[in-house]
Design an enzyme around this catalytic site. Structure first.
Site, PDB file in Angstrom:
ATOM      1  N   GLN A 147      -4.892  -0.967  -7.405  1.00 15.63           N
ATOM      2  CA  GLN A 147      -5.419  -0.043  -6.469  1.00 15.63           C
ATOM      3  C   GLN A 147      -5.873   1.116  -7.390  1.00 15.63           C
ATOM      4  OE1 GLN A 147      -3.499   2.909  -3.733  1.00 15.63           O
ATOM      5  NE2 GLN A 147      -3.771   1.213  -2.478  1.00 15.63           N
ATOM      6  N   ASP A 176       0.764  -1.456  -0.070  1.00 11.61           N
ATOM      7  CA  ASP A 176       0.112   0.179   0.042  1.00 11.61           C
ATOM      8  C   ASP A 176       0.951   1.302   0.138  1.00 11.61           C
ATOM      9  OD1 ASP A 176      -2.648   1.215  -0.202  1.00 11.61           O
ATOM     10  OD2 ASP A 176      -2.464   1.261   2.183  1.00 11.61           O
ATOM     11  N   SER A 220      -7.135   5.590  -0.226  1.00 10.29           N
ATOM     12  CA  SER A 220      -7.436   4.232  -1.172  1.00 10.29           C
ATOM     13  C   SER A 220      -8.691   4.055  -1.329  1.00 10.29           C
ATOM     14  CB  SER A 220      -6.521   3.192  -0.241  1.00 10.29           C
ATOM     15  OG  SER A 220      -5.149   3.407  -0.290  1.00 10.29           O
TER      16      SER A 220
END
Length: 292
Positions: free
Chosen positions: A279, A205, A229
């Site tokens: 993502q 991440d 996110s």
């Protein structure tokens, strides 16, 4: 294993409340909200604790972030055992904080199996030797960080990351939406496949969404930027070790409607593609209001 790495390993291991519910603690990384990579790794860890006997390994997970978490309150992870098959097991995890769901995850696990193989080639980039880490760069620009997060940003980190051609987050310039970085845990880890998967879930991440800002000469370090996110997926392809250097090759093929989309490929130093990442996240810029 360094103290900070040991602390992360312990953080990513929620405590069992009952056979399907687990409790996790939080950590402040200096962001506006709880770091999503931590919640993903703890969710994966909770699912792993519910698997039947057998040689099961995570092969993918898919996450939606629904609410920003806080760094002051503990988490609860509720696991739903969706399917136990001969080759695959499926779990759904709901991460709760203060009675509200902040994340949902669907994750799948597989028994080892032989099959057809092919992979994308590893990009030809400089190796990790001689590249300053993100912590070393942060310490060089220590005085530029707000005082309240300065010590957090410049502290030792459990995962060392070395970015090729890093962006100056305080004065970014336009560049192609690609990024290459090397990452490795700060210390030797046991031969535990699940632990290495959890640590990669955590690290995946970092550095991803900011790549979508490269063509727009913006960074998360600028006032007026709102970033979060929205969803995140990881596919584990081959065995790997987080205490050996891994290349994280990131690109952002699209941005629009206030969202940036990014992809990542993770290679070991032998050139094997060990994982893939995707993502999409919120990337908004609002001109800061002038103070009267």
């Amino acid at each position: 294993m360094s103290d900070v790495l040991q602390g992360l390993v312990e953080l990513l291991e929620p405590t069992e409340i009952n056979e399907n519910t687990f409790r996790g603690e939080t950590q402040d990384l200096g962001f506006k909200a709880l770091f999503g990579g931590q919640v993903m790794a703890q969710s994966l860890s909770s699912a792993l604790k519910t698997l039947p006997e057998g040689d099961w390994h995570a092969h993918s997970f898919h996450v939606y972030f629904m609410l920003a978490g806080t760094v002051t309150d503990h988490l609860e992870f509720e696991v739903d055992r969706l399917r136990d098959g001969r080759s695959f097991c499926t779990r759904q995890v709901k991460a709760m904080q203060n009675g509200r769901a902040i994340l949902t995850m669907i994750c799948s696990f597989q028994q080892p199996e032989e099959g057809f193989e092919h992979q994308a080639p590893m990009p030809e980039v400089k190796g990790p030797e001689g590249i300053p880490s993100q912590v070393e760069l942060a310490r060089m620009f220590r005085d530029y960080f707000p005082e309240k997060v300065r010590d957090i940003y410049t502290a030792d980190k459990p995962i060392e990351m070395r970015v090729l051609d890093p962006v100056n987050i305080f004065a970014p310039t336009k560049k192609d939406p690609v990024k290459f970085l090397w990452l490795k845990a700060d210390g030797t880890l046991p031969d535990d496949t699940d632990l290495h998967a959890k640590l990669l879930a955590y690290a995946s991440d970092f550095n991803l969404l900011p790549t979508s800002l490269h063509p727009h000469a913006r960074s998360y370090g600028q006032k007026g930027m709102q970033m979060a996110s929205l969803d995140h997926s990881v596919w584990f392809h081959r065995p790997f070790r987080m205490d050996e250097w891994l290349l994280y090759a990131i690109d952002s093929p699209n941005a629009g409607s206030g969202r940036g989309f990014c992809r990542g490929q993770v290679f070991n130093q032998k050139g094997e593609l060990v994982a893939s990442v995707a993502q999409e996240g919120l990337i908004r810029y609002r001109e800061p209001e002038e103070k009267s």
